[in-house]
Design a protein around this motif. Sequence first.
Motif, PDB file in Angstrom:
ATOM      1  N   GLY A 133       4.460  27.025  -7.274  1.00 33.44           N
ATOM      2  CA  GLY A 133       5.536  27.633  -8.047  1.00 33.44           C
ATOM      3  C   GLY A 133       5.627  29.141  -7.861  1.00 33.44           C
ATOM      4  N   HIS A 155       7.997  13.173  -0.146  1.00 35.76           N
ATOM      5  CA  HIS A 155       7.108  12.903  -1.278  1.00 35.76           C
ATOM      6  C   HIS A 155       7.266  11.488  -1.825  1.00 35.76           C
ATOM      7  N   PHE A 212      -2.660  17.253  -5.215  1.00 33.23           N
ATOM      8  CA  PHE A 212      -1.613  18.180  -4.797  1.00 33.23           C
ATOM      9  C   PHE A 212      -1.410  19.286  -5.824  1.00 33.23           C
ATOM     10  N   THR A 213      -1.562  18.952  -7.089  1.00 36.22           N
ATOM     11  CA  THR A 213      -1.314  19.912  -8.172  1.00 36.22           C
ATOM     12  C   THR A 213      -2.589  20.599  -8.640  1.00 36.22           C
ATOM     13  N   GLU A 214      -3.679  20.441  -7.886  1.00 35.08           N
ATOM     14  CA  GLU A 214      -4.976  21.008  -8.267  1.00 35.08           C
ATOM     15  C   GLU A 214      -5.461  21.918  -7.143  1.00 35.08           C
ATOM     16  N   ASP A 230      -0.668  28.454  -6.170  1.00 34.62           N
ATOM     17  CA  ASP A 230       0.331  27.769  -6.978  1.00 34.62           C
ATOM     18  C   ASP A 230       1.646  27.681  -6.208  1.00 34.62           C
ATOM     19  N   PHE A 268       3.648  17.530  -5.266  1.00 31.44           N
ATOM     20  CA  PHE A 268       4.161  18.693  -5.969  1.00 31.44           C
ATOM     21  C   PHE A 268       5.495  18.344  -6.628  1.00 31.44           C
ATOM     22  N   PRO A 269       5.757  18.872  -7.807  1.00 26.91           N
ATOM     23  CA  PRO A 269       7.085  18.633  -8.391  1.00 26.91           C
ATOM     24  C   PRO A 269       8.171  19.286  -7.550  1.00 26.91           C
TER      25      PRO A 269
END
Length: 264
Positions: free
Chosen positions: A203, A146, A158-160, A201, A137-138
């Motif tokens: 975010g 990370h 991770f982002t999906e 999400d 993740f950002p």
Amino acid sequence: MGAEEGFYERIGEGRFRATEATRGPWDAGSQHAGPPAALLGRAVEERPGARGDMRVARITYEILRPVPIGELAVATSVLRAGRGTELVEAALTPAGADAPVMLARALRIRVAGEPVPAVAQGAQVPPPGEAGVAPFFPVPWETGYHSSMEARFTEGAFTEPGPGTCWMRMRVPLVAGEAVRPLDRVLVAADSGNGIAAVLDIGRFVFVNGDLSVHLHRHPVGEWVCVEARTSVDAGGIGLADARLHDEKGPIGRGVQSLFVAGR
């Protein structure tokens, strides 16, 4: 980050200093729960008088508060000692605090003197050599969990959002200058199940686990541990991340996390 560095530095008997490598994705001053879980697991194995004919079969963590990056004390006690099993508690307390922030209870079972038939349930997952490297993740800081773990996905990312299957490998030792143990590898990775199988999400939502239970019928071999995770979330904001754990030889156990889910 130098090769000699680790998630922790040993600064005395039962005392450690967390490095920036432990930093998690939720807060710059708090650790990802994977490294302290592994530290408590190591304390269970290393405690004075620990029997060499026993192995951790189950370890359950209560994450009472965020674990700060700083000096920590680890203490262990035997709650039950028997011929075939024992129950050991380990506590992690920050320097200057009067109460632990993380507790672990480990069930150790005696290894059979004579081999019994080995039966493993669960399909093998594609090996790490067939997996794709994927970013975490950002996060707004460069160094942390990370950057201290290598991750390769054979399913998801991770982002999906959705289920994920991820091979993980430590880039640094658990304790600087000390050999990595098999239990270190699985415990430092097992707490990532809710991130690997994130269905929301990051975010917009937090999905933080308040516990972690790891069951092992076999300790891992090799550098890689695979977390094959699925997450369910109820509208009431309670979730469950359930993961099968593997090494390159096959299934080794299971990891489960209870999740607090809320909007940011």
